[in-house]
Scaffold this active site. Structure first.
Site, PDB file in Angstrom:
ATOM      1  N   GLU A  63       0.804  -1.228   0.000  1.00 37.67           N
ATOM      2  CA  GLU A  63       0.000   0.000   0.000  1.00 37.67           C
ATOM      3  C   GLU A  63       0.837   1.280   0.000  1.00 37.67           C
ATOM      4  O   GLU A  63       0.570   2.186  -0.775  1.00 37.67           O
ATOM      5  CB  GLU A  63      -0.954   0.041   1.202  1.00 37.67           C
ATOM      6  N   ASP A  79      -0.616  -5.095   3.145  1.00 38.61           N
ATOM      7  CA  ASP A  79      -1.124  -3.919   3.842  1.00 38.61           C
ATOM      8  C   ASP A  79      -0.400  -3.894   5.193  1.00 38.61           C
ATOM      9  O   ASP A  79      -0.674  -4.706   6.080  1.00 38.61           O
ATOM     10  CB  ASP A  79      -2.641  -4.002   4.044  1.00 38.61           C
ATOM     11  N   ILE A  81      -0.410  -1.829   7.738  1.00 39.10           N
ATOM     12  CA  ILE A  81      -1.393  -1.679   8.820  1.00 39.10           C
ATOM     13  C   ILE A  81      -2.758  -1.526   8.160  1.00 39.10           C
ATOM     14  O   ILE A  81      -3.003  -0.555   7.436  1.00 39.10           O
ATOM     15  CB  ILE A  81      -1.145  -0.449   9.719  1.00 39.10           C
ATOM     16  N   ASP A  82      -3.631  -2.476   8.375  1.00 36.10           N
ATOM     17  CA  ASP A  82      -5.009  -2.302   7.936  1.00 36.10           C
ATOM     18  C   ASP A  82      -5.787  -1.871   9.185  1.00 36.10           C
ATOM     19  O   ASP A  82      -5.752  -2.552  10.209  1.00 36.10           O
ATOM     20  CB  ASP A  82      -5.581  -3.600   7.358  1.00 36.10           C
ATOM     21  N   THR A  84      -5.646   1.779   9.888  1.00 32.43           N
ATOM     22  CA  THR A  84      -4.723   2.841  10.330  1.00 32.43           C
ATOM     23  C   THR A  84      -5.410   3.909  11.181  1.00 32.43           C
ATOM     24  O   THR A  84      -4.822   4.410  12.147  1.00 32.43           O
ATOM     25  CB  THR A  84      -4.040   3.488   9.103  1.00 32.43           C
ATOM     26  N   ASP A 207      -6.228  -4.738   0.875  1.00 34.04           N
ATOM     27  CA  ASP A 207      -7.244  -4.895   1.922  1.00 34.04           C
ATOM     28  C   ASP A 207      -7.796  -6.332   1.937  1.00 34.04           C
ATOM     29  O   ASP A 207      -8.155  -6.854   2.984  1.00 34.04           O
ATOM     30  CB  ASP A 207      -8.441  -3.966   1.672  1.00 34.04           C
TER      31      ASP A 207
HETATM   32  C1  IPD Z   1      -9.092   0.770   5.271  1.00 38.33           C
HETATM   33  C2  IPD Z   1      -9.789  -0.146   6.238  1.00 38.33           C
HETATM   34  C3  IPD Z   1     -11.262   0.186   6.343  1.00 38.33           C
HETATM   35  C4  IPD Z   1     -11.943   0.167   5.000  1.00 38.33           C
HETATM   36  C5  IPD Z   1     -11.229   1.064   4.009  1.00 38.33           C
HETATM   37  C6  IPD Z   1      -9.743   0.673   3.927  1.00 38.33           C
HETATM   38  P1  IPD Z   1      -6.506   1.276   5.822  1.00 38.33           P
HETATM   39  O1  IPD Z   1      -7.718   0.434   5.144  1.00 38.33           O
HETATM   40  O2  IPD Z   1      -9.672  -1.484   5.822  1.00 38.33           O
HETATM   41  O3  IPD Z   1     -11.951  -0.730   7.167  1.00 38.33           O
HETATM   42  O4  IPD Z   1     -13.270   0.610   5.168  1.00 38.33           O
HETATM   43  O5  IPD Z   1     -11.840   0.880   2.742  1.00 38.33           O
HETATM   44  O6  IPD Z   1      -9.090   1.561   3.029  1.00 38.33           O
HETATM   45  O7  IPD Z   1      -6.491   2.621   5.182  1.00 38.33           O
HETATM   46  O8  IPD Z   1      -6.755   1.338   7.264  1.00 38.33           O
HETATM   47  O9  IPD Z   1      -5.312   0.457   5.444  1.00 38.33           O
HETATM   48 CA    CA Z   2      -6.272  -1.300   4.212  1.00 35.80          CA
HETATM   49 CA    CA Z   3      -3.123   0.370   5.330  1.00 36.29          CA
END
Ligand code: IPD
Ligand code: CA
Ligand code: CA
Length: 257
Positions: A63, A79, A81-82, A84, A207
């Site tokens: 990402e 990813d 950190i998913d 963030t 994701d």
């Molecule tokens: C997000 C998270 C969130 C989802 C967003 C993503 P990130 O990723 O997974 O739950 O609703 O579409 O972009 O930005 O925290 O890596």
């Molecule tokens: Ca994510």
């Molecule tokens: Ca992320």
């Protein structure tokens, strides 16, 4: 490759742990709440170093750094950190998510939330596990009593049957729809039978790469909104226990509950 995946996931999670609730630099990507923190970069760096040491020739899609393009048929989709925004606010719903693609197909995936000590893993054809114990999806067959999750993109999606309209329909019927803020955890919680369904309108490959395999290997179903087999390179995703898939899809596509 499995041990490299585990090591890389753990290396990223160590960085999440190290920075969580501490101080770290935060900056914005497009949109006011699409954040990237010092910890995202540190986790990505730690993950890269494990993968590059073991497989320097492999392709990487991540990402925060984009792509390291090679001729390899193996691609690591990362990813760091998913979740963030959760991470930046000290909410322990965030994880490392890494999927491994081979010849266009996801063959392994790992999602690790170090704060809750939940390590999910799946390998194509070999089932899914949580902390090395097998998991499976729920068997709830009625949408009205199910517990679901969804997520919303950082910028408003103005379209027919968009995220708000679909969410409103479920909520008006009193159906439990949660919004955790981590797509990878949402998917794993479908795999573990905590959620009966999870849908989202605008995801990226990092994701969904690991979590989508974890769901199917736990006996669930993952498709796009046209009910076609899911590909990580498209935005719309519906993951369910299989039993309520058709009924949830109908609502997403404008039907009534
Ligand atoms: C997000 C998270 C969130 C989802 C967003 C993503 P990130 O990723 O997974 O739950 O609703 O579409 O972009 O930005 O925290 O890596
Ligand atoms: Ca994510
Ligand atoms: Ca992320």
């Amino acid at each position: 490759m499995k041990s490299t995946l585990y090591k890389a996931t753990e290396a990223g999670a160590n960085e999440i742990r190290r920075f969580f609730n501490g101080t770290f630099a935060i900056s914005n990507k497009e949109g006011i709440n699409n954040l990237v923190t010092e910890a995202d970069h540190a986790a990505e760096k730690a993950i890269f170093s494990v993968i590059r040491e073991a497989y320097p020739e492999h392709y990487i899609l991540s990402e925060e750094s984009g792509e390291i393009v090679t001729q390899s048929e193996y691609k690591w989709i990362i990813d760091p950190i998913d979740g963030t925004v959760n991470f930046a606010n000290g909410i322990p719903l965030c994880c490392v998510s890494i999927g491994l693609e081979f010849k266009g197909e996801i063959i392994m995936g790992a999602v690790y939330n170090p704060m809750m000590n939940e390590f999910y893993f799946a390998e194509k054809g070999k089932g899914a596990t949580l902390n090395d114990k097998p998991i499976k999806v729920s068997d709830k067959a009625v949408v009205g009593t199910s517990c679901m999750a969804t997520g919303f993109p950082y910028t408003y999606l103005d379209q027919a049957n968009g995220p708000i309209q679909v969410f409103e329909k479920f909520i008006r019927k009193g159906i439990a729809v949660r919004r955790l803020g981590s797509a990878a955890i949402d998917l794993c919680w479908v795999a573990a039978g905590k959620f009966d369904a999870y849908y989202e309108h605008k995801l990226e490959a990092w994701d969904s790469a690991a979590g989508s395999l974890i769901v199917t290997e736990a006996g669930g179903m993952v498709t796009d909104f046209a009910n076609k087999q899911f590909s990580v390179y498209q935005k719309q995703l519906l993951a369910t226990n299989g039993k309520i898939h058709a009924a949830v899809l109908e609502v997403i596509n404008g039907g009534e509950i």
